[in-house]
Design a protein around this motif. Structure first.
Motif, mmCIF file in Angstrom:
data_model
loop_
_atom_site.group_PDB
_atom_site.id
_atom_site.type_symbol
_atom_site.label_atom_id
_atom_site.label_comp_id
_atom_site.label_asym_id
_atom_site.label_seq_id
_atom_site.Cartn_x
_atom_site.Cartn_y
_atom_site.Cartn_z
ATOM 1 N N UNK A 500 -15.132 -49.272 0.434
ATOM 2 C CA UNK A 500 -16.196 -50.115 0.980
ATOM 3 C C UNK A 500 -17.514 -49.674 0.367
ATOM 4 N N UNK A 501 -18.475 -50.573 0.394
ATOM 5 C CA UNK A 501 -19.767 -50.271 -0.197
ATOM 6 C C UNK A 501 -20.365 -49.015 0.438
ATOM 7 N N UNK A 502 -20.788 -48.079 -0.406
ATOM 8 C CA UNK A 502 -21.364 -46.823 0.044
ATOM 9 C C UNK A 502 -20.384 -45.676 0.123
ATOM 10 N N UNK A 503 -19.082 -45.950 0.131
ATOM 11 C CA UNK A 503 -18.077 -44.893 0.186
ATOM 12 C C UNK A 503 -17.911 -44.253 -1.188
ATOM 13 N N UNK A 504 -17.404 -43.050 -1.207
ATOM 14 C CA UNK A 504 -17.106 -42.379 -2.467
ATOM 15 C C UNK A 504 -16.054 -43.178 -3.235
ATOM 16 N N UNK A 505 -16.215 -43.228 -4.540
ATOM 17 C CA UNK A 505 -15.305 -44.019 -5.382
ATOM 18 C C UNK A 505 -14.054 -43.213 -5.706
ATOM 19 N N UNK A 506 -13.303 -42.875 -4.661
ATOM 20 C CA UNK A 506 -12.046 -42.141 -4.769
ATOM 21 C C UNK A 506 -10.920 -43.132 -4.520
ATOM 22 N N UNK A 507 -10.050 -43.307 -5.499
ATOM 23 C CA UNK A 507 -9.009 -44.318 -5.338
ATOM 24 C C UNK A 507 -7.766 -43.947 -6.134
ATOM 25 N N UNK A 508 -6.664 -44.565 -5.759
ATOM 26 C CA UNK A 508 -5.394 -44.358 -6.431
ATOM 27 C C UNK A 508 -4.811 -45.715 -6.802
ATOM 28 N N UNK A 509 -4.289 -45.800 -8.016
ATOM 29 C CA UNK A 509 -3.655 -47.010 -8.526
ATOM 30 C C UNK A 509 -2.142 -46.776 -8.521
ATOM 31 N N UNK A 510 -1.413 -47.662 -7.852
ATOM 32 C CA UNK A 510 0.029 -47.484 -7.667
ATOM 33 C C UNK A 510 0.813 -48.528 -8.447
ATOM 34 N N UNK A 511 2.022 -48.144 -8.828
ATOM 35 C CA UNK A 511 2.891 -49.053 -9.551
ATOM 36 C C UNK A 511 3.514 -50.108 -8.673
ATOM 37 N N UNK A 512 3.416 -49.965 -7.356
ATOM 38 C CA UNK A 512 3.927 -50.969 -6.425
ATOM 39 C C UNK A 512 3.188 -50.815 -5.107
ATOM 40 N N UNK A 513 3.279 -51.837 -4.267
ATOM 41 C CA UNK A 513 2.639 -51.819 -2.957
ATOM 42 C C UNK A 513 3.604 -51.195 -1.958
ATOM 43 N N UNK A 514 3.224 -50.128 -1.255
ATOM 44 C CA UNK A 514 4.134 -49.517 -0.275
ATOM 45 C C UNK A 514 4.629 -50.488 0.787
ATOM 46 N N UNK A 515 3.869 -51.565 1.039
ATOM 47 C CA UNK A 515 4.312 -52.560 2.015
ATOM 48 C C UNK A 515 5.431 -53.452 1.462
ATOM 49 N N UNK A 516 5.587 -53.470 0.151
ATOM 50 C CA UNK A 516 6.483 -54.434 -0.477
ATOM 51 C C UNK A 516 7.820 -53.847 -0.899
#
Length: 544
Positions: A500-516
């Motif tokens: 979200x705007x203002x949050x630290x730009x910490x992110x992970x890119x995954x090969x699939x969606x855990x929900x799927x």
């Protein structure tokens, strides 16, 4: 407006209720500056193509032991051994690579999963007389060879057990080589402290592995003292590792209670204890921060030393114990609170949880709430009324669901069916309105965050048996525990754990969606890339 980067063509799950999904993320100066239409008109120095991949907030392990984990990567690994002979074979192999008299140190040993018992004399033969120190996976016991016992001053004659620990002996009174809880300090008094450079290198190894798994923040649950610390100057090693560029994740460190000393002050000031752990100027930014003070109230469920209100199943007369005089421990904890420390109390048995909540309640009544939440670490058995009390006090619970995968059958046998249903709770924590933080306690158990999420969802033991199935989480709830919940428990709510705007730009890119995917495949999802503050720490996306 010109910004540093825009990630496009992403399937973003923000975990922000105000905007659950997005397809574009804008990054400037290490923070998120906008999503989707908020970026209209912005130009970026680089545009990164996610190619439709799933993007989540970076994972946060709220309770691990990073130096210990990093060191295990260079020690003899016994995690896969299921027989004493297998253990002896690994020690014999290590002995062939060791100088005469050199200590052989092994890690990952799980006696609950062993078909038989390791014998100190057989260890002496396998090591050709070299001292052997085997660290149990629980972190609450160690097994030593006879040569190692002699090196630490434990012979076959009578000796008093240390307070809060046991030198286990056989029916003849001879030490078996097993040291429980505070008795492990006898080894550390001989082999520690570690050189700072060794601690720094261990942190480099550990955080490189964290980055490969999508972790962007980790809390080290106990440094600088006790049987879990590696040096009285341990935080200085963290600072040096940060300055050398070795830390691949944001780190928060808890100093143990016994590393604090009495502080002088004005007569009107409350009596307090404070820190002498090698800390110097530079502590306290979003890359490296001092966390709560760590307090061990009881022992281990695996070792039947966790303090329960009732006896262990089939172990009449044993309900574990507190790791010190309760009144003295309470006095020290209250003085830490008087010094402004948040409290992180290791409490596994329900009797220890009750003690911990009493002390936190008293501390908050006397000194107010600290700058970050106080916490209960583990919660091996928690009663419903205790969860309600946690919510009322603003206390976070930090359990480790991977314990179920690794040790669940043994834990269930020790607890019985009724207590197993309340063991390492998750869903009931959320129902009570308390904060649930995902964690691993690595290297006690494996710590890949996607596997932690899978364990929260499935709650099955190593043989596939259900373990407290009423405590299962949905996939979304499990992800939130390892992002939003861990951020709240560590005092970073709104700044970590969400995109979200203002949050630290910490992110992970995954090969699939855990929900799927099927739930038993969540842990196998590929981590394509990990970003901390917008910079890649593992992998990376292609620039357009």
């Amino acid at each position: 407006m010109r910004i540093d980067a825009i990630i496009e063509d992403a399937r973003v799950r923000t975990l922000d209720p105000a905007r659950p999904t997005a397809s574009r993320i804008g990054i400037w100066a290490g923070r998120i500056v906008g999503l989707d239409e908020e970026l209209d008109g912005a130009r970026a120095d680089v545009v990164l193509d996610a190619g439709g991949a799933t993007v989540l907030p970076g994972f946060n392990d709220a309770h691990a032991h990073s130096v210990w984990f990093g060191q295990t990567l260079a020690e003899v690994d016994l995690a896969a051994e299921r027989t004493p002979d297998g253990v002896y074979d690994r020690i014999r192999e290590a002995s062939g690579r060791s100088a005469d008299g050199e200590w052989i140190i092994a890690s990952g040993f799980n006696p609950l999963g062993l078909d038989g018992r390791v014998d100190r004399d057989a260890l002496d033969r396998a090591s050709d007389g070299r001292p052997v120190w085997i660290k149990h996976a629980s972190g609450h016991a160690a097994t030593l060879s006879g040569a190692a016992l002699r090196r630490i001053g434990v012979d076959d004659g009578p000796r008093e057990d240390p307070l809060g620990g046991v030198i286990v002996r056989d029916e003849r009174g001879r030490p078996t080589g097993l040291l429980e809880e505070n008795a492990m300090r006898l080894v550390q008094d001989v082999l520690l402290p570690d050189p700072l450079v060794r601690i720094e290198e261990a942190l480099g190894l550990a955080t490189a592995q964290y980055a490969r798994e999508g972790l962007t923040s980790v809390t080290d649950a106990g440094i600088a003292g006790g049987w879990i610390g590696h040096s009285p100057r341990e935080f200085a090693a963290y600072q040096r590792a940060h300055e050398r560029g070795l830390l691949r994740t944001r780190m928060q460190a808890m100093v143990t209670l016994d590393a604090l000393v009495d502080l002088d002050g004005h007569d009107d000031d409350p009596r307090a204890v404070g820190l002498t752990a090698g800390i110097r100027s530079g502590v306290g930014d979003d890359r490296l921060q001092l966390g709560p003070v760590k307090v061990f109230t009881d022992g281990s469920l695996l070792g039947s030393t966790a303090a329960m209100s009732e006896d262990y199943e089939h172990d009449h007369g044993n309900h574990g114990y507190l790791l010190g005089d309760p009144d003295e421990m309470r006095r020290r904890v209250l003085r830490a609170a008087a010094g402004g420390w948040a409290l992180a109390l290791h409490a596994i048995g329900d009797a220890a949880v009750e003690y911990a909540l009493d002390v936190i309640d008293e501390a908050q009544a006397a000194h107010g709430r600290a700058a970050m939440p106080s916490r209960i670490e583990h919660g091996g058995v928690v009663r419903p009324e205790q969860l309600e009390r946690m919510a009322a006090l603003g206390v976070s619970l930090v359990p480790q669901p991977r314990f179920i995968d690794e040790f669940g059958d043994g834990m269930a046998a020790k607890l019985g069916a009724e207590r197993t249903g309340r063991s390492y709770p998750a869903a009931s924590v959320l129902r009570a309105g308390a904060v649930l933080a995902g964690s691993s306690d690595r290297p006690v158990a494996p710590g890949e965050p996607l596997r932690v999420i899978q364990s929260f969802v499935e709650r099955r033991t190593e043989t596939g048996a259900q373990y407290g199935p009423d405590e299962r989480l949905s996939v979304t709830e499990a992800i939130r525990a390892c992002t939003v919940g861990a951020a709240e428990a560590t005092g970073w709510a709104g700044r970590k754990g969400v995109l979200a705007r203002g949050a630290l730009a910490d992110l992970v890119v995954l090969g699939d969606d855990p929900h799927a995917v099927a739930t038993d495949r969540i842990g196998a999802i590929d981590v394509v890339a990990t970003y901390v503050g917008g910079d890649p720490t593992h992998g990376g996306l292609d620039a357009r």
